[in-house]
Write an enzyme that holds these catalytic residues in place. Structure first.
Site, short mmCIF file in Angstrom:
data_model
loop_
_atom_site.label_atom_id
_atom_site.label_comp_id
_atom_site.label_asym_id
_atom_site.label_seq_id
_atom_site.Cartn_x
_atom_site.Cartn_y
_atom_site.Cartn_z
N ARG A 281 26.52 36.50 38.22
CA ARG A 281 25.84 35.36 37.59
C ARG A 281 26.84 34.31 37.12
NH1 ARG A 281 21.66 36.40 33.05
NH2 ARG A 281 23.32 37.68 32.19
N ARG B 151 29.13 34.23 31.60
CA ARG B 151 28.81 34.48 30.19
C ARG B 151 29.75 35.52 29.59
NH1 ARG B 151 22.36 35.27 29.73
NH2 ARG B 151 23.01 37.03 28.47
N LYS C 279 14.67 37.00 34.21
CA LYS C 279 13.73 36.35 33.29
C LYS C 279 13.97 34.85 33.24
CE LYS C 279 15.04 38.85 29.72
NZ LYS C 279 16.07 39.67 30.38
P1 AP5 Z 1 18.77 35.77 35.05
O1 AP5 Z 1 17.55 34.97 35.38
O2 AP5 Z 1 19.89 35.10 34.36
O3 AP5 Z 1 18.37 37.14 34.29
P2 AP5 Z 1 17.80 37.39 32.81
O4 AP5 Z 1 16.71 38.40 32.93
O5 AP5 Z 1 17.49 36.10 32.15
O6 AP5 Z 1 19.06 38.11 32.20
P3 AP5 Z 1 19.80 37.88 30.79
O7 AP5 Z 1 21.13 38.55 30.92
O8 AP5 Z 1 19.77 36.44 30.41
O9 AP5 Z 1 18.91 38.70 29.88
P4 AP5 Z 1 19.30 39.19 28.48
O10 AP5 Z 1 17.98 39.61 27.98
O11 AP5 Z 1 20.36 40.23 28.47
O12 AP5 Z 1 20.02 37.93 27.83
P5 AP5 Z 1 19.54 36.84 26.75
O13 AP5 Z 1 20.20 35.57 27.05
O14 AP5 Z 1 18.07 36.86 26.61
O15 AP5 Z 1 19.28 36.41 36.45
C1 AP5 Z 1 20.45 37.19 36.51
C2 AP5 Z 1 21.22 36.87 37.80
O16 AP5 Z 1 20.46 37.32 38.91
C3 AP5 Z 1 21.48 35.37 38.03
O17 AP5 Z 1 22.75 35.22 38.58
C4 AP5 Z 1 20.38 34.97 39.04
O18 AP5 Z 1 20.81 33.91 39.88
C5 AP5 Z 1 20.20 36.26 39.83
N1 AP5 Z 1 18.83 36.46 40.30
C6 AP5 Z 1 17.68 36.19 39.64
N2 AP5 Z 1 16.61 36.53 40.38
C7 AP5 Z 1 17.10 37.03 41.55
C8 AP5 Z 1 16.49 37.56 42.73
N3 AP5 Z 1 15.15 37.63 42.87
N4 AP5 Z 1 17.30 38.00 43.73
C9 AP5 Z 1 18.65 37.95 43.61
N5 AP5 Z 1 19.29 37.45 42.51
C10 AP5 Z 1 18.52 36.99 41.50
O19 AP5 Z 1 20.15 37.46 25.41
C11 AP5 Z 1 21.54 37.51 25.21
C12 AP5 Z 1 21.84 38.06 23.83
O20 AP5 Z 1 21.29 37.19 22.82
C13 AP5 Z 1 21.27 39.45 23.50
O21 AP5 Z 1 22.09 40.49 23.97
C14 AP5 Z 1 21.21 39.38 21.96
O22 AP5 Z 1 22.48 39.59 21.40
C15 AP5 Z 1 20.81 37.93 21.71
N6 AP5 Z 1 19.35 37.76 21.60
C16 AP5 Z 1 18.57 37.00 22.43
N7 AP5 Z 1 17.27 37.09 22.05
C17 AP5 Z 1 17.25 37.91 20.98
C18 AP5 Z 1 16.19 38.41 20.15
N8 AP5 Z 1 14.91 38.10 20.37
N9 AP5 Z 1 16.52 39.25 19.13
C19 AP5 Z 1 17.80 39.57 18.88
N10 AP5 Z 1 18.84 39.16 19.63
C20 AP5 Z 1 18.56 38.33 20.67
MG MG Z 2 18.32 35.01 30.56
#
Ligand code: AP5
Ligand code: MG
Length: 219
Positions: free
Chosen positions: A127, A161, A13
């Protein structure tokens, strides 16, 4: 356009949002990145969010919804935005709908990134993100920085992370299935969901996403 990006942890994402936001000329709003910025600045909001994030749970809605609304009210988001990681449950989705409706607005599309679980685990394990700006995302093999441990974009230090451990990832996936997946049906009922495969090279996925969004806009 007003777009929501949805998909499991590690789907790409954040990676895709950076390119899509640039192509579409709208800001990328990631609630995860906003929480991480607050944690590194030591704010009260960051202190409230940290324990939930470290455990792989959702940060409570009262904290999250207010933060997301404040960010969406900034001038750069007036003409549209790309939401990454928000909404993450049906309560948040309803709050977003209400907030938009109050301003006479609505979402244009919900882009659902589909990736098998074993691929997600590999992506998260390798990552590395930038300490200066957590929107700068790399992978040790799939998207390696030119110099190990250094951000190509700003020279910041790359790190793993705290919530990317095996146990926390398992918990985050569980929370995704139970809390977040139901928003896909919520938005499907509004005819907003476009699902694409997020497998393949990063630029191939971006092209697929742009194509799907254009088709949705002209539908
Ligand atoms: P990356 O782009 O980092 O993936 P992502 O989908 O953004 O994954 P996240 O782990 O950030 O999602 P998440 O939803 O768990 O975390 P968030 O920060 O939102 O890609 C991943 C890896 O793959 C990278 O190394 C990249 O280089 C590689 N990659 C990408 N595309 C590729 C491809 N095509 N081929 C090969 N490799 C590739 O949330 C974290 C925490 O915050 C949550 O757990 C929660 O506690 C809190 N939080 C955030 N938002 C909320 C909310 N709305 N409500 C409540 N809690 C929340
Ligand atoms: Mg993310």
């Amino acid at each position: 356009m007003r777009i929501v990006l949805v998909g499991p942890p590690g789907a790409g994402k954040g990676t895709q949002a950076a390119f899509l936001a640039k192509n579409l000329g709208i800001p990328h709003i990631s609630t995860g990145d906003l929480f991480r910025a607050n944690i590194s600045q030591g704010t009260d909001l960051g202190k409230q969010a940290k324990s939930y994030m470290d455990a792989g749970n959702l940060v409570p809605d009262e904290v999250t919804i207010g933060m997301a609304k404040d960010r969406m009210a900034q001038p750069d988001a007036e003409g549209g935005f790309l939401l990454d990681g928000f909404p993450r449950n049906v309560v948040q989705a309803e709050a977003l709908d209400e907030a938009l409706k109050a301003d006479g607005l609505k979402l244009d599309a919900v882009l659902d990134l589909e990736v098998p679980e074993d691929e997600v685990v590999k992506r998260i394990a390798g990552r590395r993100i930038c300490r200066t700006d957590s929107a700068h995302v790399f992978h040790v093999t799939y998207n390696a920085p030119k110099t190990e441990g250094v951000c190509d974009i700003c020279g910041g230090e790359l790190y793993q992370r705290g919530d990317d451990t095996e146990d926390t990832v398992r918990k985050r996936l569980e929370v995704y299935h139970s809390e977040t997946e139901p928003i896909i049906d919520f938005y499907r009922a509004q005819g907003l969901v476009v699902t694409i495969s997020a497998l393949g090279k990063v630029d191939e996925v971006t092209e697929r996403a742009m194509h799907a969004l254009k088709a949705e806009k002209t539908a």
